[in-house]
Design a protein around this motif. Structure first.
Motif, PDB file in Angstrom:
ATOM      1  N   HIS A 148       2.802  -0.323 -14.611  1.00 33.26           N
ATOM      2  CA  HIS A 148       2.672  -1.783 -14.535  1.00 33.26           C
ATOM      3  C   HIS A 148       3.339  -2.323 -13.261  1.00 33.26           C
ATOM      4  O   HIS A 148       2.754  -3.113 -12.529  1.00 33.26           O
ATOM      5  N   LEU A 149       4.558  -1.857 -12.990  1.00 33.98           N
ATOM      6  CA  LEU A 149       5.281  -2.337 -11.803  1.00 33.98           C
ATOM      7  C   LEU A 149       4.563  -1.910 -10.526  1.00 33.98           C
ATOM      8  O   LEU A 149       4.392  -2.699  -9.585  1.00 33.98           O
ATOM      9  N   ASN A 150       4.135  -0.653 -10.506  1.00 33.56           N
ATOM     10  CA  ASN A 150       3.482  -0.132  -9.304  1.00 33.56           C
ATOM     11  C   ASN A 150       2.165  -0.860  -9.029  1.00 33.56           C
ATOM     12  O   ASN A 150       1.871  -1.237  -7.897  1.00 33.56           O
ATOM     13  N   GLU A 151       1.392  -1.083 -10.085  1.00 31.79           N
ATOM     14  CA  GLU A 151       0.099  -1.770  -9.888  1.00 31.79           C
ATOM     15  C   GLU A 151       0.306  -3.252  -9.558  1.00 31.79           C
ATOM     16  O   GLU A 151      -0.546  -3.870  -8.923  1.00 31.79           O
ATOM     17  N   THR A 152       1.426  -3.817  -9.982  1.00 38.90           N
ATOM     18  CA  THR A 152       1.714  -5.208  -9.584  1.00 38.90           C
ATOM     19  C   THR A 152       1.907  -5.271  -8.072  1.00 38.90           C
ATOM     20  O   THR A 152       1.414  -6.198  -7.405  1.00 38.90           O
ATOM     21  N   LEU A 153       2.611  -4.270  -7.524  1.00 40.49           N
ATOM     22  CA  LEU A 153       2.792  -4.229  -6.066  1.00 40.49           C
ATOM     23  C   LEU A 153       1.441  -4.087  -5.361  1.00 40.49           C
ATOM     24  O   LEU A 153       1.168  -4.746  -4.351  1.00 40.49           O
ATOM     25  N   GLY A 179       0.837  -1.211   0.000  1.00 37.47           N
ATOM     26  CA  GLY A 179       0.000   0.000   0.000  1.00 37.47           C
ATOM     27  C   GLY A 179       0.859   1.244   0.000  1.00 37.47           C
ATOM     28  O   GLY A 179       0.850   2.044  -0.932  1.00 37.47           O
ATOM     29  N   CYS A 180       1.701   1.379   1.054  1.00 36.53           N
ATOM     30  CA  CYS A 180       2.415   2.660   1.240  1.00 36.53           C
ATOM     31  C   CYS A 180       3.376   2.952   0.096  1.00 36.53           C
ATOM     32  O   CYS A 180       3.412   4.071  -0.418  1.00 36.53           O
ATOM     33  N   LYS A 181       4.154   1.945  -0.325  1.00 34.41           N
ATOM     34  CA  LYS A 181       5.147   2.215  -1.366  1.00 34.41           C
ATOM     35  C   LYS A 181       4.465   2.472  -2.718  1.00 34.41           C
ATOM     36  O   LYS A 181       5.032   3.155  -3.582  1.00 34.41           O
ATOM     37  N   VAL A 182       3.281   1.910  -2.887  1.00 32.83           N
ATOM     38  CA  VAL A 182       2.533   2.134  -4.133  1.00 32.83           C
ATOM     39  C   VAL A 182       2.069   3.595  -4.204  1.00 32.83           C
ATOM     40  O   VAL A 182       2.136   4.236  -5.259  1.00 32.83           O
ATOM     41  N   GLY A 183       1.640   4.114  -3.048  1.00 32.42           N
ATOM     42  CA  GLY A 183       1.209   5.522  -3.004  1.00 32.42           C
ATOM     43  C   GLY A 183       2.361   6.457  -3.337  1.00 32.42           C
ATOM     44  O   GLY A 183       2.203   7.419  -4.108  1.00 32.42           O
ATOM     45  N   VAL A 184       3.545   6.171  -2.775  1.00 26.48           N
ATOM     46  CA  VAL A 184       4.720   7.003  -3.080  1.00 26.48           C
ATOM     47  C   VAL A 184       5.075   6.830  -4.571  1.00 26.48           C
ATOM     48  O   VAL A 184       5.405   7.803  -5.260  1.00 26.48           O
ATOM     49  N   GLY A 185       4.962   5.589  -5.057  1.00 28.41           N
ATOM     50  CA  GLY A 185       5.218   5.317  -6.479  1.00 28.41           C
ATOM     51  C   GLY A 185       4.293   6.142  -7.376  1.00 28.41           C
ATOM     52  O   GLY A 185       4.726   6.668  -8.411  1.00 28.41           O
ATOM     53  N   ASP A 186       3.026   6.277  -6.968  1.00 31.52           N
ATOM     54  CA  ASP A 186       2.089   7.089  -7.750  1.00 31.52           C
ATOM     55  C   ASP A 186       2.609   8.520  -7.931  1.00 31.52           C
ATOM     56  O   ASP A 186       2.511   9.104  -9.009  1.00 31.52           O
ATOM     57  N   VAL A 187       3.149   9.071  -6.828  1.00 30.62           N
ATOM     58  CA  VAL A 187       3.646  10.453  -6.891  1.00 30.62           C
ATOM     59  C   VAL A 187       4.872  10.529  -7.811  1.00 30.62           C
ATOM     60  O   VAL A 187       5.007  11.464  -8.611  1.00 30.62           O
ATOM     61  N   LEU A 188       5.746   9.521  -7.716  1.00 33.72           N
ATOM     62  CA  LEU A 188       6.955   9.534  -8.549  1.00 33.72           C
ATOM     63  C   LEU A 188       6.595   9.357 -10.029  1.00 33.72           C
ATOM     64  O   LEU A 188       7.204   9.990 -10.902  1.00 33.72           O
ATOM     65  N   ILE A 189       5.592   8.546 -10.307  1.00 32.50           N
ATOM     66  CA  ILE A 189       5.153   8.386 -11.701  1.00 32.50           C
ATOM     67  C   ILE A 189       4.557   9.711 -12.192  1.00 32.50           C
ATOM     68  O   ILE A 189       4.837  10.157 -13.317  1.00 32.50           O
ATOM     69  N   PHE A 210      10.924  -3.655  -7.313  1.00 32.83           N
ATOM     70  CA  PHE A 210      10.222  -2.776  -8.269  1.00 32.83           C
ATOM     71  C   PHE A 210      10.435  -1.280  -8.026  1.00 32.83           C
ATOM     72  O   PHE A 210      10.579  -0.524  -8.997  1.00 32.83           O
ATOM     73  N   PRO A 211      10.431  -0.803  -6.758  1.00 33.43           N
ATOM     74  CA  PRO A 211      10.662   0.648  -6.595  1.00 33.43           C
ATOM     75  C   PRO A 211      12.023   1.076  -7.163  1.00 33.43           C
ATOM     76  O   PRO A 211      12.170   2.203  -7.638  1.00 33.43           O
ATOM     77  N   TYR A 212      13.009   0.177  -7.124  1.00 32.70           N
ATOM     78  CA  TYR A 212      14.317   0.511  -7.712  1.00 32.70           C
ATOM     79  C   TYR A 212      14.184   0.714  -9.214  1.00 32.70           C
ATOM     80  O   TYR A 212      14.785   1.611  -9.798  1.00 32.70           O
ATOM     81  N   GLU A 213      13.407  -0.159  -9.851  1.00 29.40           N
ATOM     82  CA  GLU A 213      13.230  -0.056 -11.301  1.00 29.40           C
ATOM     83  C   GLU A 213      12.392   1.182 -11.643  1.00 29.40           C
ATOM     84  O   GLU A 213      12.685   1.891 -12.607  1.00 29.40           O
ATOM     85  N   ILE A 214      11.366   1.432 -10.816  1.00 27.72           N
ATOM     86  CA  ILE A 214      10.541   2.633 -11.041  1.00 27.72           C
ATOM     87  C   ILE A 214      11.426   3.882 -10.891  1.00 27.72           C
ATOM     88  O   ILE A 214      11.354   4.811 -11.698  1.00 27.72           O
ATOM     89  N   GLY A 215      12.290   3.883  -9.862  1.00 22.84           N
ATOM     90  CA  GLY A 215      13.208   5.002  -9.650  1.00 22.84           C
ATOM     91  C   GLY A 215      14.187   5.158 -10.805  1.00 22.84           C
ATOM     92  O   GLY A 215      14.498   6.270 -11.237  1.00 22.84           O
ATOM     93  N   ILE A 271       9.290   7.321 -24.063  1.00 24.94           N
ATOM     94  CA  ILE A 271       8.918   7.926 -22.762  1.00 24.94           C
ATOM     95  C   ILE A 271       7.559   7.373 -22.335  1.00 24.94           C
ATOM     96  O   ILE A 271       7.354   6.978 -21.180  1.00 24.94           O
ATOM     97  N   ARG A 272       6.631   7.326 -23.274  1.00 27.07           N
ATOM     98  CA  ARG A 272       5.297   6.794 -22.937  1.00 27.07           C
ATOM     99  C   ARG A 272       5.402   5.350 -22.473  1.00 27.07           C
ATOM    100  O   ARG A 272       4.738   4.930 -21.534  1.00 27.07           O
ATOM    101  N   ASP A 273       6.262   4.602 -23.141  1.00 25.79           N
ATOM    102  CA  ASP A 273       6.414   3.199 -22.766  1.00 25.79           C
ATOM    103  C   ASP A 273       7.040   3.061 -21.381  1.00 25.79           C
ATOM    104  O   ASP A 273       6.668   2.181 -20.602  1.00 25.79           O
ATOM    105  N   LYS A 274       7.964   3.939 -21.060  1.00 27.50           N
ATOM    106  CA  LYS A 274       8.587   3.883 -19.729  1.00 27.50           C
ATOM    107  C   LYS A 274       7.556   4.201 -18.649  1.00 27.50           C
ATOM    108  O   LYS A 274       7.548   3.587 -17.577  1.00 27.50           O
ATOM    109  N   LEU A 275       6.690   5.150 -18.941  1.00 24.40           N
ATOM    110  CA  LEU A 275       5.642   5.470 -17.962  1.00 24.40           C
ATOM    111  C   LEU A 275       4.683   4.285 -17.793  1.00 24.40           C
ATOM    112  O   LEU A 275       4.251   3.973 -16.672  1.00 24.40           O
ATOM    113  N   VAL A 276       4.388   3.612 -18.906  1.00 25.70           N
ATOM    114  CA  VAL A 276       3.522   2.419 -18.828  1.00 25.70           C
ATOM    115  C   VAL A 276       4.200   1.347 -17.956  1.00 25.70           C
ATOM    116  O   VAL A 276       3.564   0.728 -17.098  1.00 25.70           O
TER     117      VAL A 276
END
Ligand code: SF4
Ligand code: FE
Length: 481
Positions: free
Chosen positions: A334-339, A297-307, A375-380, A325-330
């Motif tokens: 994808h990673l964030n919603e998997t979490l 939950g918590c890391k996904v919320g932070v991920g939302d802000v970073l996305i 996943f947060p490392y990859e999102i970062g 760029i669009r693909d990277k955002l997708v």
């Protein structure tokens, strides 16, 4: 209704504590610029719990008193409660973009609730009633409670009682009719200073002969004998500079404390486990399971802000239409919603314990946290890719605002028409902060080690994997006897 306002919370933590930072004793810590953002975060989540629109997620009805309480003090009574916990944590991560610190005691309480019940059922102690009494007070006063598990552990190749220094694991050093005296330290304590109380637990499954280490109790965070040392974090002194933009997330932040217990007296009524080594593993695993669920939950919320920050900076840079760029955002989504799926899944498969409370599915909670270690490392990484190298070469705010050099910096930091260089500067600093500054503690290192390092989840996954059942499946299909 026992719900504290954010101002009441702030007043309630203005108490004397034995706190050190940069080698000095800190008085009135609530005024310290390095600490203030972490207090703002907790104030924000108290504030949100007062709002009608968040009532369903941020409050619950206590099964102990029938009162409306803050969800952070709730003992889960259904699968729905487990799911709402994850939704609440995502929401709060979205609103603060950092660790909001209040989940640890919440998870400890939910683990202790069933473990104390089971100890009593097995050996006739009275821990469950004690714990309920303690927790009703927490609910009625809407207190913030930390949960402390991690000991310093000394020489990792040795058991607690074989350590060169026996205090490497928190332990009972003396006892009398009224209670026990404990010594040791708990490290990586998220939000300890900002909490009113803490629940202390053992750090590992203990064996016969290690009874002095098999302890769990509640304690006030400013109890006599407790010393706190504020953990420093990358770029933290930027919070002491003039201006705020170089901080990145200048409103909110987390907090990690090194907590030393030097002969602290714990009265009997606050002790919830004392020497029952057989149940120590259950407490450790259930707490860890609840906290591994939390990260979905918590890391996904932070991920939302970073996305969001990454999408916005691509607009500011004029790259938002580039297909890569669009693909990277997708990929980030994808990673964030998997979490999030993992957090929701382990909650949805929750079950009822004998004590009556609900617990998440242990296997899926561990899979959830294992993914969070990656996943947060990859999102970062993708956020850094999209933002560009300027996130670590940007001149300081002082240069940016300087009358002499500032206009030239603004001129050369300008990108698309209508985009203010100020906003772009803020956003670049925010991404820097979350991926490699103070906030990277909340988003990266905590994702790795919080609620247990990756290997601890792999051990739990291997225990729950049930390979024998899986072998039977293939034997059945291939008619193997
Ligand atoms: Fe809560 Fe997440 Fe911080 Fe743990 S890391 S206290 S789950 S916000
Ligand atoms: Fe954490």
């Amino acid at each position: 209704m026992p719900l504290k306002t954010s101002e009441e919370y702030l007043e309630s933590i203005k108490r004397p504590v034995n706190l050190y930072m940069f080698g000095e004793k800190i008085k009135e810590f609530w005024n310290h610029p390095i600490i203030q953002p972490s207090i703002n975060t907790v104030m924000k989540i108290y504030e949100l719990a007062q709002k009608e629109e968040y009532k369903d997620l941020l409050t619950a009805t206590s099964h102990l008193t029938g009162e409306i309480i803050n969800r952070f003090t709730h003992i889960h009574q259904s699968v729905d409660d487990l799911i709402k916990k994850i939704k609440m944590q995502r929401l709060l991560g979205q609103q603060t973009a950092c660790c909001f610190q209040r989940c640890v005691g919440f998870d400890a309480a939910n683990a202790l609730y069933s473990v104390t019940y089971e100890i009593d059922e097995n050996i006739g102690t009275n821990y469950h009633e004690r714990f309920k009494k303690y927790w009703i007070e927490v609910q009625n006063q809407d207190l913030m409670v930390d949960g402390a598990m991690t000991d310093t552990k000394g020489d990792r190749s040795k058991r607690p009682a074989q350590q060169p220094d026996p205090d490497a694991y928190l332990r009972i050093v003396d006892e009398n009719d009224e209670g026990i005296i404990v010594r040791g330290a708990k490290v990586h304590q998220t939000g300890f200073l900002n909490s009113h109380k803490a629940i202390i637990m053992p750090t590992l499954t203990l064996r016969p002969g290690e009874e002095d280490y098999a302890i769990s109790f509640g304690v006030d965070t400013n109890e006599k004998g407790i010393t706190l040392v504020y953990g420093r974090q990358s770029c933290d002194t930027r919070k002491m500079e003039e201006g705020k933009l170089d901080i990145g997330n200048y409103k909110y932040g987390g907090q990690e404390i090194f907590v030393i217990f030097d002969n602290v007296f714990i009265p009997n009524e606050n002790i919830f486990m004392k020497g029952e080594v057989k149940f120590s593993g259950d407490l450790v695993n259930r707490f860890a399971g609840f906290h591994r669920q939390s990260y979905g939950g918590c890391k996904v919320g932070v991920g939302d802000v970073l996305i969001g920050a990454s999408a916005l900076i691509s607009e500011y840079n004029g790259t938002e239409r580039a297909s890569h760029i669009r693909d990277k955002l997708v990929e980030m989504v994808h990673l964030n919603e998997t979490l999030y799926s993992c957090g929701i899944a382990c909650s949805s498969l929750g079950f009822q314990r004998e004590a009556g409370n609900y617990e998440m599915d242990m296997l899926l909670a561990n899979v959830c946290k294992q993914n969070v270690t990656r996943f947060p490392y990859e999102i970062g990484r993708l956020a850094e890719d999209i933002a560009g190298g300027i996130i670590c070469t940007l001149p300081s705010e002082a240069d940016f605002k300087s009358e002499e050099i500032g206009p030239l910096i603004s001129k050369y930091l300008s990108t698309c028409e209508g985009i203010s260089p100020d906003d772009r500067y803020k956003l670049l600093r925010f991404i820097e902060n979350l991926t490699m500054g103070v906030a990277s503690v909340s988003y990266r290192t905590e994702s790795m080690h919080g609620a247990g390092s990756p290997m601890t989840q792999r051990i739990m996954i291997s225990r729950q994997a049930n390979l024998e059942e899986k072998k039977k499946l293939i034997k059945k299909i291939l008619d193997i006897e």
